[in-house]
Each structure stands twice: as C-alpha cells, then as structure tokens.
Design a protein around this motif. Structure first.
Motif, short mmCIF file in Angstrom:
data_model
loop_
_atom_site.label_atom_id
_atom_site.label_comp_id
_atom_site.label_asym_id
_atom_site.label_seq_id
_atom_site.Cartn_x
_atom_site.Cartn_y
_atom_site.Cartn_z
N GLU A 51 0.80 -1.23 0.00
CA GLU A 51 0.00 0.00 0.00
C GLU A 51 0.83 1.28 0.00
O GLU A 51 0.35 2.33 0.41
CB GLU A 51 -0.92 0.01 1.22
CG GLU A 51 -1.87 -1.15 1.21
CD GLU A 51 -2.81 -1.15 2.40
OE1 GLU A 51 -3.96 -1.51 2.22
OE2 GLU A 51 -2.38 -0.76 3.51
N MET A 52 2.05 1.22 -0.46
CA MET A 52 2.90 2.40 -0.39
C MET A 52 2.33 3.57 -1.21
O MET A 52 2.39 4.70 -0.76
CB MET A 52 4.33 2.07 -0.81
CG MET A 52 5.07 1.21 0.21
SD MET A 52 5.16 1.96 1.86
CE MET A 52 6.24 3.34 1.56
N ASP A 53 1.77 3.30 -2.37
CA ASP A 53 1.18 4.39 -3.16
C ASP A 53 0.02 5.03 -2.41
O ASP A 53 -0.09 6.25 -2.35
CB ASP A 53 0.72 3.89 -4.52
CG ASP A 53 1.87 3.56 -5.45
OD1 ASP A 53 3.00 4.05 -5.22
OD2 ASP A 53 1.65 2.79 -6.41
N GLY A 54 -0.85 4.21 -1.81
CA GLY A 54 -1.98 4.73 -1.04
C GLY A 54 -1.51 5.47 0.20
O GLY A 54 -2.09 6.50 0.55
N LEU A 55 -0.48 4.96 0.85
CA LEU A 55 0.05 5.63 2.03
C LEU A 55 0.65 6.98 1.68
O LEU A 55 0.41 7.98 2.36
CB LEU A 55 1.10 4.74 2.71
CG LEU A 55 1.76 5.32 3.96
CD1 LEU A 55 0.72 5.57 5.05
CD2 LEU A 55 2.85 4.39 4.45
N LYS A 56 1.38 7.04 0.59
CA LYS A 56 1.97 8.31 0.15
C LYS A 56 0.87 9.32 -0.20
O LYS A 56 0.97 10.49 0.16
CB LYS A 56 2.91 8.09 -1.03
CG LYS A 56 4.20 7.40 -0.61
CD LYS A 56 5.09 7.11 -1.79
CE LYS A 56 6.33 6.36 -1.34
NZ LYS A 56 7.21 6.00 -2.46
N SER A 57 -0.19 8.87 -0.85
CA SER A 57 -1.32 9.76 -1.17
C SER A 57 -1.98 10.27 0.11
O SER A 57 -2.32 11.45 0.21
CB SER A 57 -2.35 9.04 -2.03
OG SER A 57 -1.82 8.72 -3.28
N PHE A 58 -2.16 9.38 1.08
CA PHE A 58 -2.74 9.76 2.37
C PHE A 58 -1.88 10.83 3.05
O PHE A 58 -2.39 11.84 3.53
CB PHE A 58 -2.86 8.52 3.26
CG PHE A 58 -3.24 8.82 4.67
CD1 PHE A 58 -4.56 9.06 5.01
CD2 PHE A 58 -2.28 8.87 5.67
CE1 PHE A 58 -4.92 9.34 6.32
CE2 PHE A 58 -2.63 9.14 6.98
CZ PHE A 58 -3.95 9.38 7.30
N ILE A 59 -0.58 10.63 3.06
CA ILE A 59 0.33 11.57 3.72
C ILE A 59 0.33 12.91 3.01
O ILE A 59 0.29 13.96 3.65
CB ILE A 59 1.74 10.97 3.82
CG1 ILE A 59 1.71 9.82 4.84
CG2 ILE A 59 2.76 12.03 4.22
CD1 ILE A 59 2.94 8.97 4.85
N LEU A 60 0.36 12.90 1.68
CA LEU A 60 0.34 14.17 0.94
C LEU A 60 -0.95 14.94 1.21
O LEU A 60 -0.92 16.17 1.39
CB LEU A 60 0.52 13.92 -0.55
CG LEU A 60 1.92 13.49 -0.98
CD1 LEU A 60 1.92 13.10 -2.46
CD2 LEU A 60 2.92 14.60 -0.72
N ALA A 61 -2.09 14.24 1.24
CA ALA A 61 -3.36 14.90 1.55
C ALA A 61 -3.34 15.45 2.97
O ALA A 61 -3.83 16.56 3.23
CB ALA A 61 -4.52 13.93 1.35
N MET A 62 -2.77 14.70 3.90
CA MET A 62 -2.69 15.16 5.29
C MET A 62 -1.82 16.40 5.39
O MET A 62 -2.16 17.35 6.08
CB MET A 62 -2.12 14.05 6.18
CG MET A 62 -2.04 14.44 7.64
SD MET A 62 -1.43 13.11 8.69
CE MET A 62 0.21 12.90 8.06
N MET A 63 -0.71 16.40 4.69
CA MET A 63 0.18 17.57 4.73
C MET A 63 -0.50 18.79 4.12
O MET A 63 -0.32 19.90 4.60
CB MET A 63 1.48 17.25 4.03
CG MET A 63 2.33 16.24 4.79
SD MET A 63 3.78 15.66 3.89
CE MET A 63 4.71 17.16 3.73
#
Length: 80
Positions: A51-63
């Motif tokens: 899930e690295m792509d999904g995790l990176k998307s989650f983090i970018l949205a959070m930031m």
C-alpha cells in the motif's frame, strides 16, 4: 503527547523521505504484535508492503489539509 500515547488506534510517526518509522504508540504494539523498538528498525513498507502508493497519497493529503483520516490502509501484523 497524551493523545498519542493513549489513542485507541495504532499511530505511527514516519519520515517518508527516509521511508522509516520514527515512533509508534503503545496501541500499535498491542494491535500488530511488534515492540516499539522493532517498529523503529522497520521500513514503512514492512508495515504497509502492498500500500505504499496509497500511504503516500494519504500523507500528501494530510500535509496539504493539516489533517486526514482513512480506514482504507491496513498493516501487516507480526504473525503475517
């Protein structure tokens, strides 16, 4: 700090540039079976291998928003 320590959810502090877990709360250990010390020696991909792509998307949205929530991401437990 009390929210982090006493949360009913597993919480990780990660350094995405390094792809490393830099802290975890007690609930993460309870839920996933790894000690805090073990988490600190892991790459993020060890907890989220597919899930690295999904995790990176989650983090970018959070930031970008200053907050974010998902129950779409899963973690691998110590016993798989």
């Amino acid at each position: 700090m009390a929210v982090f320590e006493h949360s009913n959810d597993a919480v990780f502090v990660i350094a995405m540039v390094l792809e490393r877990i830099v802290d975890s709360n007690p609930k993460a250990s309870t839920m996933l079976g790894d000690s805090r010390h073990e988490f600190l020696s892991m790459n993020v991909s060890a907890a989220h291998p597919n899930e690295m792509d999904g995790l990176k998307s989650f983090i970018l949205a959070m930031m970008g928003n200053g907050q974010n929530w998902t129950n779409e991401l899963t973690c691998v437990t110590k016993n798989g």
